[in-house]
Design an enzyme around this catalytic site. Sequence first.
Site, PDB file in Angstrom:
ATOM      1  N   GLU A  86       0.862  -1.186   0.000  1.00 22.52           N
ATOM      2  CA  GLU A  86       0.000   0.000   0.000  1.00 22.52           C
ATOM      3  C   GLU A  86       0.894   1.230   0.000  1.00 22.52           C
ATOM      4  O   GLU A  86       2.009   1.205   0.516  1.00 22.52           O
ATOM      5  CB  GLU A  86      -0.902   0.009   1.237  1.00 22.52           C
ATOM      6  CG  GLU A  86      -1.778  -1.219   1.406  1.00 22.52           C
ATOM      7  CD  GLU A  86      -3.030  -1.172   0.568  1.00 22.52           C
ATOM      8  OE1 GLU A  86      -3.682  -2.215   0.426  1.00 22.52           O
ATOM      9  OE2 GLU A  86      -3.348  -0.076   0.049  1.00 22.52           O
ATOM     10  N   GLY A  87       0.400   2.318  -0.554  1.00 19.90           N
ATOM     11  CA  GLY A  87       1.136   3.574  -0.540  1.00 19.90           C
ATOM     12  C   GLY A  87       0.188   4.742  -0.637  1.00 19.90           C
ATOM     13  O   GLY A  87      -1.036   4.581  -0.643  1.00 19.90           O
ATOM     14  N   SER A 126      -3.121   0.942  -3.871  1.00 19.06           N
ATOM     15  CA  SER A 126      -2.637  -0.421  -3.664  1.00 19.06           C
ATOM     16  C   SER A 126      -1.852  -0.907  -4.873  1.00 19.06           C
ATOM     17  O   SER A 126      -2.084  -0.481  -6.003  1.00 19.06           O
ATOM     18  CB  SER A 126      -3.812  -1.373  -3.410  1.00 19.06           C
ATOM     19  OG  SER A 126      -4.517  -0.996  -2.246  1.00 19.06           O
ATOM     20  N   VAL A 127      -0.915  -1.830  -4.615  1.00 22.66           N
ATOM     21  CA  VAL A 127      -0.122  -2.448  -5.670  1.00 22.66           C
ATOM     22  C   VAL A 127      -0.443  -3.933  -5.700  1.00 22.66           C
ATOM     23  O   VAL A 127      -0.420  -4.609  -4.663  1.00 22.66           O
ATOM     24  CB  VAL A 127       1.390  -2.240  -5.436  1.00 22.66           C
ATOM     25  CG1 VAL A 127       2.197  -2.840  -6.588  1.00 22.66           C
ATOM     26  CG2 VAL A 127       1.708  -0.761  -5.286  1.00 22.66           C
ATOM     27  N   ASP A 144      12.018  12.978  -3.817  1.00 20.23           N
ATOM     28  CA  ASP A 144      11.399  12.072  -2.846  1.00 20.23           C
ATOM     29  C   ASP A 144      12.288  10.857  -2.600  1.00 20.23           C
ATOM     30  O   ASP A 144      11.818   9.725  -2.574  1.00 20.23           O
ATOM     31  CB  ASP A 144      10.017  11.636  -3.340  1.00 20.23           C
ATOM     32  CG  ASP A 144       9.122  11.169  -2.192  1.00 20.23           C
ATOM     33  OD1 ASP A 144       9.379  11.547  -1.028  1.00 20.23           O
ATOM     34  OD2 ASP A 144       8.152  10.435  -2.457  1.00 20.23           O
TER      35      ASP A 144
END
Length: 415
Positions: A84-85, A89-90, A211
């Site tokens: 998750e990020g 979701s991946v 980042d």
Amino acid sequence: MGNCLGTQVKAESPLHTDVNSKYGSNGGYDTTSGSSIGKGSFASGTFTPRTEGEILQSPNLKSFSFNDLKSATRNFRPDSVLGEGGFGSVFKGWVDENALTVAKPGTGIVIAVKRLNQEGCQGHREWLAEVNYLGQLSHPNLVKLVGYCLEDEHRLLVYEFMPRGSLENHLFRRGSYFQPLSWGLRMKVALGAAKGLAFLHSAETKVIYRDFKTSNILLDSNYNAKLSDFGLAKDGPTGDKSHVSTRVMGTYGYAAPEYLATGHLTAKSDIYSFGVVLLEMLSGRRAVDKNRPSGEHNLVEWAKPSLTSKRKIFRILDTRLEGQYSLDGAQKAANLALKCLSMDAKFRPSMDEVVVALEQLQDSGETRNTQDARNTNHRSHSNSAVNKHRRKSADDTSSRKATSYPRPSASPLYT
């Protein structure tokens, strides 16, 4: 993708302290090109600065339909989730290696499909930045973007699968899958990530990543590092400009002080972030950790006083690395981190200089791999046992006549 700071300048999404994990920890087919480190390239031959609102043409990207990716991930099943990020979701999926058409689970090649969360803090702008940067840029230390989906409200990104997941997981997560990285592997990852940043900062590319952090460094099966998540990347300054003025975006603990104070973004901002990550790798501590005792919440503030002294350096080194490094090698790595973390940006090295320093550190033999460390520990342990045996034999002999027993033969360890 990135998280917002926005304490002094209006932010584009909520504050976050970066505790989410990245995809790739479940293992799978490695679609990377191995451990070779080479020069990067551009899909179109020359790098085109990102155009706001448009998808730049890229012959290397496949446009997937939503139904294609729905089938490839088995209808985005929960047991296919890799992580998750902030973006969403991946999911793990499968496609044919050549045609990139949907394949049955377990066949073809594994892909990682990132699906935009419609209610999340990131949106089309970050998605577009990711497509345009990774669609044009190609380098062994940048994650490969296979394709994307732009259909109605759906926004998805399709990447090569990185079977060992993120550096963040290997440094900070506990469990049988995530064993502590050896000193040699940490330095290898640091060098690979540095080469990725150096490519972005090159005169031809002039991209500021913005980042750089452990969760955005992904590892292939051979622990080759690749930078991911380009949603916050920016084109660097052009002409006689010294910086790019932006809203303050990024992640707590990694952002350069001058960027936080002014919103002025330069390549030196990335170099400060690299220093923070290198310090995390040396210490095994997070950039910001409120669970630590008072005075140790901020890694840079806590560690800086110990970085300049050989007598104090052991205080900040990860105890799990004991016996795997030389004191001289650890000091050189610490000094490099300290230079990157200079409060005055002009005193920070360039990423090319960082790459050279890390290469010299490896070439000098001061970075040992896990097997070397195990051998060293074994020899030390064996030597200790042999010496103990010898001392006991000497004591026994002294209590008897010297000619009573033959002298013990030398241990093979000393021949």
